[in-house]
Scaffold this motif. Structure first.
Motif, PDB file in Angstrom:
ATOM      1  N   CYS A  29       0.858  -1.182   0.000  1.00  0.00           N
ATOM      2  CA  CYS A  29       0.000   0.000   0.000  1.00  0.00           C
ATOM      3  C   CYS A  29       0.890   1.227   0.000  1.00  0.00           C
ATOM      4  CB  CYS A  29      -0.920   0.022   1.223  1.00  0.00           C
ATOM      5  SG  CYS A  29      -1.945   1.514   1.306  1.00  0.00           S
ATOM      6  N   SER A  30       0.720   2.082  -0.990  1.00  0.00           N
ATOM      7  CA  SER A  30       1.519   3.303  -1.076  1.00  0.00           C
ATOM      8  C   SER A  30       0.789   4.521  -0.519  1.00  0.00           C
ATOM      9  CB  SER A  30       1.903   3.569  -2.537  1.00  0.00           C
ATOM     10  OG  SER A  30       0.740   3.806  -3.320  1.00  0.00           O
ATOM     11  N   CYS A  36      -2.383   4.239  10.630  1.00  0.00           N
ATOM     12  CA  CYS A  36      -2.791   2.926  10.111  1.00  0.00           C
ATOM     13  C   CYS A  36      -2.384   1.828  11.094  1.00  0.00           C
ATOM     14  CB  CYS A  36      -2.131   2.684   8.752  1.00  0.00           C
ATOM     15  SG  CYS A  36      -2.410   1.026   8.070  1.00  0.00           S
ATOM     16  N   THR A  41       1.641  -4.204   6.266  1.00  0.00           N
ATOM     17  CA  THR A  41       1.131  -4.513   4.923  1.00  0.00           C
ATOM     18  C   THR A  41       1.547  -3.472   3.890  1.00  0.00           C
ATOM     19  OG1 THR A  41      -0.972  -3.316   5.167  1.00  0.00           O
ATOM     20  CG2 THR A  41      -0.900  -5.584   5.984  1.00  0.00           C
ATOM     21  N   TRP A  42       2.293  -2.446   4.286  1.00  0.00           N
ATOM     22  CA  TRP A  42       2.643  -1.377   3.347  1.00  0.00           C
ATOM     23  C   TRP A  42       3.669  -1.779   2.297  1.00  0.00           C
ATOM     24  CZ3 TRP A  42       3.276   3.810   6.537  1.00  0.00           C
ATOM     25  CH2 TRP A  42       2.031   4.164   7.069  1.00  0.00           C
ATOM     26  N   SER A  44       5.573  -3.226  -0.694  1.00  0.00           N
ATOM     27  CA  SER A  44       5.173  -4.047  -1.835  1.00  0.00           C
ATOM     28  C   SER A  44       6.282  -5.057  -2.125  1.00  0.00           C
ATOM     29  CB  SER A  44       4.898  -3.158  -3.055  1.00  0.00           C
ATOM     30  OG  SER A  44       4.424  -3.922  -4.133  1.00  0.00           O
ATOM     31  N   SER A  72      -8.853  -7.049   2.316  1.00  0.00           N
ATOM     32  CA  SER A  72      -8.311  -5.807   2.857  1.00  0.00           C
ATOM     33  C   SER A  72      -6.812  -5.798   2.615  1.00  0.00           C
ATOM     34  CB  SER A  72      -8.671  -5.701   4.349  1.00  0.00           C
ATOM     35  OG  SER A  72      -8.319  -4.443   4.872  1.00  0.00           O
ATOM     36  N   GLY A  73      -6.103  -5.035   3.407  1.00  0.00           N
ATOM     37  CA  GLY A  73      -4.662  -5.014   3.167  1.00  0.00           C
ATOM     38  C   GLY A  73      -3.925  -4.123   4.129  1.00  0.00           C
ATOM     39  N   GLY A  74      -2.906  -3.504   3.527  1.00  0.00           N
ATOM     40  CA  GLY A  74      -2.608  -3.345   2.104  1.00  0.00           C
ATOM     41  C   GLY A  74      -3.738  -2.624   1.344  1.00  0.00           C
ATOM     42  N   GLU A  75      -3.514  -2.430   0.082  1.00  0.00           N
ATOM     43  CA  GLU A  75      -4.500  -1.765  -0.768  1.00  0.00           C
ATOM     44  C   GLU A  75      -4.877  -2.675  -1.924  1.00  0.00           C
ATOM     45  OE1 GLU A  75      -7.179  -0.020  -2.506  1.00  0.00           O
ATOM     46  OE2 GLU A  75      -6.457   1.061  -0.732  1.00  0.00           O
ATOM     47  N   GLN A  78      -4.638  -1.564  -5.643  1.00  0.00           N
ATOM     48  CA  GLN A  78      -3.336  -1.420  -6.285  1.00  0.00           C
ATOM     49  C   GLN A  78      -2.871  -2.722  -6.932  1.00  0.00           C
ATOM     50  OE1 GLN A  78      -0.677   0.364  -3.370  1.00  0.00           O
ATOM     51  NE2 GLN A  78      -1.636   2.367  -3.584  1.00  0.00           N
ATOM     52  N   SER A 105     -10.772  -0.144   0.712  1.00  0.00           N
ATOM     53  CA  SER A 105      -9.829   0.663  -0.058  1.00  0.00           C
ATOM     54  C   SER A 105      -9.575   1.981   0.650  1.00  0.00           C
ATOM     55  CB  SER A 105     -10.366   0.942  -1.461  1.00  0.00           C
ATOM     56  OG  SER A 105      -9.464   1.791  -2.168  1.00  0.00           O
TER      57      SER A 105
END
Length: 213
Positions: A29-30, A36, A41-42, A44, A72-75, A78, A105
């Motif tokens: 996730c950017s 958060c 989970t950020w 990649s 979910s995530g993360g994004e 993306q 999201s």
């Protein structure tokens, strides 16, 4: 099959949607919202990539009931190609059973709708929770981390399950994998620190926490 950067899967999940659910957290996730709870989970990380078929195989192996799948995530948005393939596989696996797909999201719905590929991915879901987490806007409700986030039903099943008054359910649940403890859900402000203190009193010391930066 397409590769999906994956953080983890968990079953059963009861804190991220109605009923008994399968939870899938993607990796990467950017957006990087301040506060958060899932900073792990950020990144990649290509090393986390698995095939979509592997995730669908895990889902098919579950022996208990599955009322829905939360992504979910993360994004997730993306990784639109992989997540679209994942949702198509979930539909094929569920056949005619009422298994809803809820996706989270950090993008606003208007931004997702502005791009054709992402808009199609929204339409593949039964409901979406959209918008960046805003730590200065508490009171989001059971399924939303902050008040600016929006739950949008997409399908008739999504309307039936998410279209009325926001449902209530457990805020947090615990998952354990080796020496890692996962707190699953959408916590209120200070919930995680209270949970960490409860674990400490139970003899579980937390050396690192994804919500502390």
């Amino acid at each position: 099959m397409t590769g999906l950067r994956l953080n983890r899967c968990h079953y059963p999940v009861t804190a991220l949607g109605p009923g008994v659910r399968a939870g899938i957290w993607v990796q990467g996730c950017s957006i990087g919202c301040s506060g958060c709870v899932a900073t792990d989970t950020w990144p990649s990380d290509p090393a986390t990539e698995v095939s979509v078929g592997t995730v669908l195989g895990w889902l098919a192996s579950l022996s208990g009931p599955v009322d829905g799948v939360t992504i979910s995530g993360g994004e997730p948005f993306q990784q639109p190609e992989a997540v679209a393939e994942l949702i198509a596989g979930i539909r094929a696996w569920a056949a005619d059973r009422p298994v809803d797909v809820l996706a989270y999201s950090g993008y606003t719905l208007s931004r997702l709708r502005s791009r054709a590929g992402l808009s199609r991915l929204v339409d593949a879901c039964d409901a979406v929770v959209t918008g960046p987490y805003a730590r200065n806007r508490p009171g989001g409700g059971w399924l939303r981390g902050s008040a600016n986030q929006v739950i949008t039903p997409i399908s008739p099943l999504g309307q039936a399950r998410y279209g009325g008054e926001e449902p209530e359910g457990p805020r947090l649940q615990v998952g354990v994998e080796g020496d890692r403890v996962y707190l699953i859900g959408v916590p209120r402000r200070d919930d995680l620190d209270r949970a960490a203190e409860a674990l400490r009193r139970a003899g579980v010391e937390i050396e690192e926490a994804s919500w502390r930066t």
